[in-house]
Design an enzyme around this catalytic site. Structure first.
Site, PDB file in Angstrom:
ATOM      1  N   GLU A 166       9.159 -25.811 -10.903  1.00  7.47           N
ATOM      2  CA  GLU A 166       9.836 -26.879 -10.161  1.00  7.47           C
ATOM      3  C   GLU A 166       9.318 -28.275 -10.502  1.00  7.47           C
ATOM      4  OE1 GLU A 166      10.885 -27.638  -5.550  1.00  7.47           O
ATOM      5  OE2 GLU A 166      11.049 -25.567  -6.186  1.00  7.47           O
ATOM      6  N   ARG A 226      14.541 -27.267 -11.443  1.00  6.28           N
ATOM      7  CA  ARG A 226      14.527 -26.197 -10.437  1.00  6.28           C
ATOM      8  C   ARG A 226      14.708 -26.730  -9.019  1.00  6.28           C
ATOM      9  NH1 ARG A 226      10.554 -20.859 -10.103  1.00  6.28           N
ATOM     10  NH2 ARG A 226      11.434 -20.075  -8.144  1.00  6.28           N
ATOM     11  N   ASN A 260      17.065 -26.055  -4.238  1.00  3.26           N
ATOM     12  CA  ASN A 260      16.769 -26.364  -2.839  1.00  3.26           C
ATOM     13  C   ASN A 260      17.955 -27.003  -2.116  1.00  3.26           C
ATOM     14  OD1 ASN A 260      13.983 -25.519  -2.814  1.00  3.26           O
ATOM     15  ND2 ASN A 260      13.545 -27.292  -4.092  1.00  3.26           N
ATOM     16  N   HIS A 273      18.356 -26.757   1.630  1.00  4.35           N
ATOM     17  CA  HIS A 273      17.091 -26.263   2.177  1.00  4.35           C
ATOM     18  C   HIS A 273      16.281 -27.345   2.892  1.00  4.35           C
ATOM     19  CE1 HIS A 273      18.206 -22.911  -0.292  1.00  4.35           C
ATOM     20  NE2 HIS A 273      17.108 -22.235  -0.021  1.00  4.35           N
ATOM     21  N   ARG A 308      -7.274 -12.085  -7.753  1.00  6.14           N
ATOM     22  CA  ARG A 308      -6.735 -13.229  -8.504  1.00  6.14           C
ATOM     23  C   ARG A 308      -5.455 -12.912  -9.269  1.00  6.14           C
ATOM     24  NH1 ARG A 308     -12.429 -13.961  -9.380  1.00  6.14           N
ATOM     25  NH2 ARG A 308     -13.190 -15.761  -8.198  1.00  6.14           N
ATOM     26  N   GLU A 323      23.430 -18.501   0.161  1.00  2.00           N
ATOM     27  CA  GLU A 323      22.801 -18.775  -1.143  1.00  2.00           C
ATOM     28  C   GLU A 323      23.803 -18.623  -2.281  1.00  2.00           C
ATOM     29  OE1 GLU A 323      19.890 -20.030  -1.624  1.00  2.00           O
ATOM     30  OE2 GLU A 323      18.635 -19.521   0.097  1.00  2.00           O
ATOM     31  N   LYS A 383      20.287 -18.374 -11.247  1.00  2.00           N
ATOM     32  CA  LYS A 383      18.870 -18.521 -10.898  1.00  2.00           C
ATOM     33  C   LYS A 383      17.988 -18.330 -12.130  1.00  2.00           C
ATOM     34  CE  LYS A 383      15.392 -18.718  -7.789  1.00  2.00           C
ATOM     35  NZ  LYS A 383      15.131 -18.084  -6.494  1.00  2.00           N
ATOM     36  N   LYS A 404       8.488 -17.479  -6.679  1.00  2.00           N
ATOM     37  CA  LYS A 404       7.965 -18.235  -5.536  1.00  2.00           C
ATOM     38  C   LYS A 404       7.503 -17.238  -4.474  1.00  2.00           C
ATOM     39  CE  LYS A 404      10.239 -22.748  -5.465  1.00  2.00           C
ATOM     40  NZ  LYS A 404      11.145 -23.613  -4.689  1.00  2.00           N
ATOM     41  N   HIS A 419      17.361 -17.549   7.732  1.00  3.67           N
ATOM     42  CA  HIS A 419      17.177 -18.534   6.662  1.00  3.67           C
ATOM     43  C   HIS A 419      18.507 -18.991   6.076  1.00  3.67           C
ATOM     44  CE1 HIS A 419      15.674 -20.602   3.160  1.00  3.67           C
ATOM     45  NE2 HIS A 419      16.290 -19.757   2.359  1.00  3.67           N
ATOM     46  N   HIS A 424      15.320 -25.976   6.279  1.00  4.22           N
ATOM     47  CA  HIS A 424      13.940 -25.585   6.606  1.00  4.22           C
ATOM     48  C   HIS A 424      13.456 -26.270   7.880  1.00  4.22           C
ATOM     49  CE1 HIS A 424      12.529 -24.125   2.340  1.00  4.22           C
ATOM     50  NE2 HIS A 424      13.281 -23.246   2.971  1.00  4.22           N
TER      51      HIS A 424
END
Length: 363
Positions: free
Chosen positions: A240, A244, A248, A251, A122, A186, A230, A144, A268, A255
């Protein structure tokens, strides 16, 4: 060049340490965090061959007990099956809650190691030692973590912040040109969404496609300004809920393109570059952004050796359908990050499908 950037969070703040040669001091940095003695170092064959022994030597010199796990190289291995193999190694080495997983590699290694650390017992400690430009400026920061589902990128994951992000710019010297360019996508993103001065610095550089053509001062600026951007955004919105989402930019369509090409055809960062071109044109079509600024963005993307067109044979209808299972869909509506000027963007779900289709058909 050495700097420390703080990511300020309510529950667990941490530092991004940027210093040449810092890989050889990984153990010292970690010893200062008062972690348990057991460490599982996770990497891929390529990165481990270059830097694995140095990382292990540094950790052992600081009295850590080190086990290793080598994951296959590539986005197509970013799966639950790969993470399960990582769990097996954690079990074999009796990793307890005080133990630490260290990700030595690019974004794929960081995402998978972080997800394993988030879910093993956990949640255990996690350190990011990114070795690609893309991971240094983006993937390694912000907590993330996750793996891909065959129908979508990063659909399975968790927020799990690292205890430290350690950047050694020297390791970028072994990065292939294509991977360096992918990271520049990026960096350009930060220029468009947050930092107009960074954008101007990139414009002033003659080349952006290989590290050897870029002045050391600009590499320093790229790392510090991107990481600061960032960190600023994540500190204001860790999970997010609002701001935030601007990270993206590029993206959403990026994606979809990655997913539809099976995570094997484009990197990517290349997907993000294509997505930024598309988002920029959508903003122009909606009257939110000027064509002149869109051209400036696209020129930077080309200067980094990145694609500005869709891969051949990609079905436009399939891209639009893939957008519907993007993580950013809210109440059935696709949310786009769209630029309004260099250094500023807005998030909207009011983008008509015919505009998306029209822009993609021109790409």
């Amino acid at each position: 060049m050495a700097s420390v950037i703080k990511v300020n969070l309510p529950q667990q703040s941490y530092e991004i340490a940027i210093a040449p040669g810092s890989l050889d001091h990984l153990g010292e940095y970690m010893a200062n965090l008062q972690l348990g003695k057991k460490v599982l170092l996770v990497s891929n064959p390529t990165v481990f061959q270059f830097y694995g022994e140095r990382a292990i030597a540094s950790l052992q010199a600081a009295n850590f007990e080190v086990a290793t796990h080598i994951l296959p190289d590539g986005e197509n291995y970013k799966t639950l099956a790969s993470v399960e193999n990582l769990y097996n190694t954690a079990l074999e080495n009796r990793l307890e809650r005080s133990a630490t997983m260290v990700a030595l590699g690019g974004g794929v290694i960081g995402d998978m190691t972080g997800f394993a650390a988030a879910t093993w017992l956990r949640g255990i400690n996690f350190i990011q030692v990114p070795t690609t430009l893309l991971a240094m400026v983006d993937a390694a920061i912000g907590g993330k973590t996750g793996v891909n589902h065959p129908q979508g990128k990063n659909l399975i994951g968790a927020f799990h912040q690292p205890r430290l992000v350690l950047l050694d710019p020297d390791v970028l010297k072994t990065l292939p040109a294509r991977e360096f360019g992918a990271g520049m996508a990026e960096v350009i993103k930060y220029g468009v969404i947050w930092d107009a001065q960074l954008f101007a610095e990139l414009e002033a550089s003659l080349r952006l496609d290989e590290m050897r053509y870029i002045q050391p001062e600009l590499i320093d600026s790229i790392l510090t300004r991107s990481c600061q951007a960032k960190a600023d955004v994540v500190s204001k919105d860790e999970k997010e809920a609002g701001l935030r989402a601007i990270l993206n930019y590029g993206h959403t369509i990026g994606h979809a393109v990655e997913s539809l090409t099976g995570y094997t055809q484009i990197l990517h960062g290349e997907g993000v570059a294509i997505g930024m071109v598309a988002a920029g044109q959508i903003a122009v079509e909606l009257g939110m952004w000027s064509q002149a600024e869109a051209k400036r963005q696209d020129a930077l993307i080309e200067k980094a050796g990145l694609p500005t067109k869709l891969p051949s044979g990609l079905d436009i209808a399939a891209i639009i359908e893939a957008l519907q299972i993007d993580k950013k869909v809210k109440a059935g509506k696709v949310r786009f990050v769209l630029p309004t000027q260099i250094g500023a963007v807005t998030v909207t779900d009011q983008v008509p499908a015919d505009i998306i289709r029209q822009v993609l058909q021109k790409m």
